[in-house]
Design a protein around this motif. Structure first.
Motif, PDB file in Angstrom:
ATOM      1  N   LYS A  80       4.965  21.877  10.490  1.00 48.94           N
ATOM      2  CA  LYS A  80       3.910  21.807  11.516  1.00 48.94           C
ATOM      3  C   LYS A  80       4.304  20.810  12.602  1.00 48.94           C
ATOM      4  CE  LYS A  80       0.461  22.529   7.876  1.00 48.94           C
ATOM      5  NZ  LYS A  80       0.331  23.983   8.044  1.00 48.94           N
ATOM      6  N   LEU A  81       4.826  19.667  12.178  1.00 48.66           N
ATOM      7  CA  LEU A  81       5.234  18.639  13.128  1.00 48.66           C
ATOM      8  C   LEU A  81       6.399  19.132  13.984  1.00 48.66           C
ATOM      9  CD1 LEU A  81       4.969  15.692  14.097  1.00 48.66           C
ATOM     10  CD2 LEU A  81       6.518  15.023  12.254  1.00 48.66           C
ATOM     11  N   GLU A  93      10.222   9.200  19.110  1.00 50.62           N
ATOM     12  CA  GLU A  93       9.720   8.028  18.391  1.00 50.62           C
ATOM     13  C   GLU A  93       8.385   8.332  17.724  1.00 50.62           C
ATOM     14  OE1 GLU A  93       9.608   4.874  21.210  1.00 50.62           O
ATOM     15  OE2 GLU A  93      11.731   4.347  20.936  1.00 50.62           O
ATOM     16  N   GLU A  94       7.500   9.046  18.426  1.00 48.31           N
ATOM     17  CA  GLU A  94       6.206   9.405  17.841  1.00 48.31           C
ATOM     18  C   GLU A  94       6.390  10.303  16.622  1.00 48.31           C
ATOM     19  OE1 GLU A  94       3.143   9.380  21.642  1.00 48.31           O
ATOM     20  OE2 GLU A  94       4.494  11.087  21.355  1.00 48.31           O
ATOM     21  N   ALA A  95       7.253  11.305  16.761  1.00 46.33           N
ATOM     22  CA  ALA A  95       7.495  12.216  15.643  1.00 46.33           C
ATOM     23  C   ALA A  95       8.072  11.464  14.450  1.00 46.33           C
ATOM     24  CB  ALA A  95       8.439  13.336  16.073  1.00 46.33           C
ATOM     25  N   GLN A  96       8.972  10.548  14.709  1.00 45.01           N
ATOM     26  CA  GLN A  96       9.574   9.746  13.645  1.00 45.01           C
ATOM     27  C   GLN A  96       8.531   8.896  12.944  1.00 45.01           C
ATOM     28  OE1 GLN A  96      13.382   7.317  14.333  1.00 45.01           O
ATOM     29  NE2 GLN A  96      11.751   5.807  14.581  1.00 45.01           N
ATOM     30  N   THR A  97       7.664   8.239  13.705  1.00 42.07           N
ATOM     31  CA  THR A  97       6.618   7.404  13.119  1.00 42.07           C
ATOM     32  C   THR A  97       5.654   8.236  12.298  1.00 42.07           C
ATOM     33  OG1 THR A  97       6.728   5.651  14.772  1.00 42.07           O
ATOM     34  CG2 THR A  97       4.598   5.990  13.711  1.00 42.07           C
ATOM     35  N   ILE A  98       5.264   9.391  12.812  1.00 41.78           N
ATOM     36  CA  ILE A  98       4.349  10.261  12.081  1.00 41.78           C
ATOM     37  C   ILE A  98       4.973  10.705  10.773  1.00 41.78           C
ATOM     38  CG2 ILE A  98       3.290  12.562  12.127  1.00 41.78           C
ATOM     39  CD1 ILE A  98       2.824  12.075  15.157  1.00 41.78           C
ATOM     40  N   SER A  99       6.249  11.062  10.798  1.00 43.03           N
ATOM     41  CA  SER A  99       6.935  11.498   9.580  1.00 43.03           C
ATOM     42  C   SER A  99       6.998  10.382   8.550  1.00 43.03           C
ATOM     43  CB  SER A  99       8.348  11.978   9.929  1.00 43.03           C
ATOM     44  OG  SER A  99       9.010  12.458   8.781  1.00 43.03           O
ATOM     45  N   CYS A 101       4.984   7.750   8.319  1.00 43.15           N
ATOM     46  CA  CYS A 101       3.635   7.441   7.842  1.00 43.15           C
ATOM     47  C   CYS A 101       3.110   8.535   6.914  1.00 43.15           C
ATOM     48  CB  CYS A 101       2.689   7.233   9.017  1.00 43.15           C
ATOM     49  SG  CYS A 101       3.013   5.728   9.965  1.00 43.15           S
ATOM     50  N   HIS A 102       3.482   9.787   7.179  1.00 44.78           N
ATOM     51  CA  HIS A 102       3.077  10.870   6.273  1.00 44.78           C
ATOM     52  C   HIS A 102       3.733  10.685   4.909  1.00 44.78           C
ATOM     53  CE1 HIS A 102       1.819  14.831   4.928  1.00 44.78           C
ATOM     54  NE2 HIS A 102       3.073  15.062   4.564  1.00 44.78           N
ATOM     55  N   ASP A 103       5.010  10.297   4.895  1.00 41.38           N
ATOM     56  CA  ASP A 103       5.675  10.027   3.617  1.00 41.38           C
ATOM     57  C   ASP A 103       5.000   8.868   2.890  1.00 41.38           C
ATOM     58  OD1 ASP A 103       7.465  12.059   4.037  1.00 41.38           O
ATOM     59  OD2 ASP A 103       9.091  10.764   4.734  1.00 41.38           O
ATOM     60  N   LEU A 104       4.625   7.842   3.640  1.00 42.04           N
ATOM     61  CA  LEU A 104       3.944   6.700   3.032  1.00 42.04           C
ATOM     62  C   LEU A 104       2.593   7.123   2.477  1.00 42.04           C
ATOM     63  CD1 LEU A 104       3.908   3.089   4.119  1.00 42.04           C
ATOM     64  CD2 LEU A 104       1.687   4.184   3.896  1.00 42.04           C
ATOM     65  N   ARG A 105       1.900   7.992   3.199  1.00 42.79           N
ATOM     66  CA  ARG A 105       0.622   8.521   2.704  1.00 42.79           C
ATOM     67  C   ARG A 105       0.830   9.252   1.384  1.00 42.79           C
ATOM     68  NH1 ARG A 105      -1.127  14.013   1.524  1.00 42.79           N
ATOM     69  NH2 ARG A 105      -3.398  13.985   1.567  1.00 42.79           N
ATOM     70  N   ASN A 106       1.933  10.008   1.269  1.00 43.33           N
ATOM     71  CA  ASN A 106       2.231  10.693   0.015  1.00 43.33           C
ATOM     72  C   ASN A 106       2.517   9.691  -1.098  1.00 43.33           C
ATOM     73  OD1 ASN A 106       1.882  13.229   1.102  1.00 43.33           O
ATOM     74  ND2 ASN A 106       4.045  13.528   1.568  1.00 43.33           N
ATOM     75  N   ASP A 107       3.234   8.598  -0.766  1.00 41.89           N
ATOM     76  CA  ASP A 107       3.466   7.541  -1.753  1.00 41.89           C
ATOM     77  C   ASP A 107       2.148   7.018  -2.309  1.00 41.89           C
ATOM     78  OD1 ASP A 107       6.159   7.721  -1.327  1.00 41.89           O
ATOM     79  OD2 ASP A 107       6.323   5.889  -0.130  1.00 41.89           O
ATOM     80  N   LEU A 299       9.155   0.040  12.815  1.00 36.12           N
ATOM     81  CA  LEU A 299       8.796   0.763  11.592  1.00 36.12           C
ATOM     82  C   LEU A 299      10.023   1.439  10.989  1.00 36.12           C
ATOM     83  CD1 LEU A 299       6.659   1.763   9.595  1.00 36.12           C
ATOM     84  CD2 LEU A 299       6.274   3.714  11.119  1.00 36.12           C
ATOM     85  N   LYS A 300      10.872   2.027  11.830  1.00 35.37           N
ATOM     86  CA  LYS A 300      12.079   2.681  11.319  1.00 35.37           C
ATOM     87  C   LYS A 300      13.015   1.670  10.673  1.00 35.37           C
ATOM     88  CE  LYS A 300      15.695   5.996  12.381  1.00 35.37           C
ATOM     89  NZ  LYS A 300      16.726   5.315  11.583  1.00 35.37           N
ATOM     90  N   LYS A 301      13.208   0.523  11.312  1.00 42.37           N
ATOM     91  CA  LYS A 301      14.065  -0.510  10.729  1.00 42.37           C
ATOM     92  C   LYS A 301      13.526  -0.954   9.371  1.00 42.37           C
ATOM     93  CE  LYS A 301      15.983  -2.531  14.972  1.00 42.37           C
ATOM     94  NZ  LYS A 301      16.102  -3.759  15.786  1.00 42.37           N
ATOM     95  N   TYR A 302      12.227  -1.125   9.295  1.00 41.77           N
ATOM     96  CA  TYR A 302      11.602  -1.537   8.030  1.00 41.77           C
ATOM     97  C   TYR A 302      11.790  -0.471   6.963  1.00 41.77           C
ATOM     98  CZ  TYR A 302       7.929  -2.384   4.598  1.00 41.77           C
ATOM     99  OH  TYR A 302       7.247  -2.559   3.425  1.00 41.77           O
ATOM    100  N   ARG A 303      11.471   0.770   7.312  1.00 49.51           N
ATOM    101  CA  ARG A 303      11.550   1.856   6.328  1.00 49.51           C
ATOM    102  C   ARG A 303      12.986   2.104   5.892  1.00 49.51           C
ATOM    103  NH1 ARG A 303       8.261   4.007   2.548  1.00 49.51           N
ATOM    104  NH2 ARG A 303       8.513   6.269   2.331  1.00 49.51           N
ATOM    105  N   ASP A 304      13.930   2.025   6.838  1.00 45.04           N
ATOM    106  CA  ASP A 304      15.342   2.206   6.485  1.00 45.04           C
ATOM    107  C   ASP A 304      15.782   1.165   5.463  1.00 45.04           C
ATOM    108  OD1 ASP A 304      15.607   4.379   8.140  1.00 45.04           O
ATOM    109  OD2 ASP A 304      16.677   3.309   9.739  1.00 45.04           O
ATOM    110  N   PHE A 305      15.383  -0.073   5.674  1.00 40.28           N
ATOM    111  CA  PHE A 305      15.749  -1.114   4.713  1.00 40.28           C
ATOM    112  C   PHE A 305      15.162  -0.821   3.340  1.00 40.28           C
ATOM    113  CE2 PHE A 305      14.642  -4.859   2.293  1.00 40.28           C
ATOM    114  CZ  PHE A 305      15.857  -5.522   2.197  1.00 40.28           C
ATOM    115  N   ILE A 306      13.886  -0.493   3.295  1.00 39.70           N
ATOM    116  CA  ILE A 306      13.221  -0.240   2.016  1.00 39.70           C
ATOM    117  C   ILE A 306      13.902   0.899   1.270  1.00 39.70           C
ATOM    118  CG2 ILE A 306      11.072   0.558   0.954  1.00 39.70           C
ATOM    119  CD1 ILE A 306      10.949  -2.333   1.914  1.00 39.70           C
ATOM    120  N   VAL A 307      14.197   1.983   1.962  1.00 36.04           N
ATOM    121  CA  VAL A 307      14.794   3.157   1.322  1.00 36.04           C
ATOM    122  C   VAL A 307      16.242   2.894   0.940  1.00 36.04           C
ATOM    123  CG1 VAL A 307      15.489   5.562   1.692  1.00 36.04           C
ATOM    124  CG2 VAL A 307      13.232   4.785   2.441  1.00 36.04           C
ATOM    125  N   GLN A 308      17.018   2.331   1.855  1.00 38.90           N
ATOM    126  CA  GLN A 308      18.449   2.159   1.612  1.00 38.90           C
ATOM    127  C   GLN A 308      18.758   1.116   0.549  1.00 38.90           C
ATOM    128  OE1 GLN A 308      19.859   1.270   5.557  1.00 38.90           O
ATOM    129  NE2 GLN A 308      19.391   3.334   6.327  1.00 38.90           N
TER     130      GLN A 308
END
Length: 339
Positions: A80-81, A93-99, A101-107, A299-308
């Motif tokens: 959909k996105l 950037e908006e699409a990346q943030t939404i993606s 945050c949606h993953d975080l919502r699933n978490d 947000l991307k820098k933060y999420r990349d660190f957490i995942v990697q």
């Protein structure tokens, strides 16, 4: 359709109520409500396009993105996105943030992960981003009846006294803008919250590596503590061994190597993701995040660190737990020897 817009604003209004409470439990609800409102509108956006293309005078026309549209009408959020991205439009950037945050919502919703330290901050960004994106949605038509009853929370956004809801689209867009303004999202506190959480994680791992290196029966350097921890995982976990095999690119160790020799061979031949103590590099990433002025990049820098870093952090915590058990055992033996 006016009722659909009203329900969307109702959800956003309720989400904002939880965003403004700025605690983890309220933020959890805010993220879920924001995500749900956004997903419903993205789905409706695809449905609008399907209806438009099914008009009698367009039925013979072919569309290159037909498969993409069909996917957007399915159950997957990413589809959909992807369909809405160039059409609403959304920035990268908006699409990346939404993606993210949606993953975080699933978490939060499906896996039960907590994310208490950063949820209030992320809820604020997601709400501001979603409200901005939803403001761009313009339905193809509006259905309205004088007897229509709108949800109570949404009535303040609509001038329903106007004939046939003529201002429905404008009222919806103005409502999205007003809600975003009330959220009062600020970049500085958002980045600070993410960076502080990274710093907390890094300091914990710094202590963990010290314990793994010096707390057990065999003293090692911090670099060796990290490489040996990952090597053990590769040697005894099939999934990790499969990933390491790809990094080795066909190279195989000689038969008969001892465990210590095999660990050295894995390090020398590029099988390990971490070849030294990662903490200095992690601190550089924290400093880079703390300097960031763009919330989407932050947000991307933060999420990349957490995942990697997730795998090695989990392995080091497990190794630390084993060392602590050994230390407790030594203390117990000493205590029993004193009796």
């Amino acid at each position: 359709m006016l009722r659909f817009l009203a329900h969307t604003l109702e959800q956003l209004d309720l989400a904002l109520e939880h965003v403004l409470k700025r605690d983890a439990n309220s933020a959890r609800f805010a993220v879920m409500l924001t995500d749900n409102a956004l997903e419903l509108v993205l789905h409706q956006f695809a449905s609008d396009e399907r209806r438009e293309r099914s008009a009698l005078w367009k039925r013979e026309k072919t569309y290159e993105d037909e498969a993409e549209l069909e996917a957007a009408l399915g159950r997957h959020f990413d589809a959909k996105l992807r369909f809405a991205r160039p059409r609403l439009p959304l920035s990268d950037e908006e699409a990346q943030t939404i993606s993210i945050c949606h993953d975080l919502r699933n978490d939060v919703y499906h896996i039960g992960l907590q994310h208490e330290a950063v949820l209030p901050a992320i809820a604020g960004l997601y709400f501001a981003c979603a409200a901005s994106v939803l403001e761009r949605y313009e339905p193809n038509f509006l259905s309205y009846s004088p007897n229509m009853v709108l949800p109570e929370r949404s009535r303040k956004f609509f001038e329903v006294q106007k004939p046939f809801g003529l201002r429905g689209r404008e009222d919806f867009q103005e409502g999205c803008r007003a809600l975003a303004a009330r959220a009062g999202f600020q970049v500085g506190p958002f980045v600070e919250a993410l960076a502080d959480h990274l710093a907390e994680i890094i300091e914990e791992q710094d202590s963990v590596i010290d314990i793994v290196a010096t707390g057990g029966p065999n003293q090692t350097s911090r670099d060796e503590a990290v490489t040996q921890t990952e090597s053990w995982h590769i040697m005894f976990d099939p999934k990790a061994a499969g990933a390491a095999k790809k990094r080795l690119k066909g190279k195989r160790p000689d038969a008969g190597k001892s465990i210590a020799e095999l660990q050295s061979w894995l390090l020398e031949n590029g099988a390990l993701r971490y070849t030294c103590d990662p903490v200095p590099g992690w601190r550089s990433r924290e400093a880079s995040l703390r300097r960031e002025k763009n919330p989407h990049k932050a947000l991307k820098k933060y999420r990349d660190f957490i995942v990697q870093s997730a795998d090695i952090r989990e392995l080091l915590l497990e190794a630390c737990g084993q060392i602590e058990q050994w230390i407790e055992g030594q203390i117990e033996r000493m205590r029993m020897g004193d009796v």
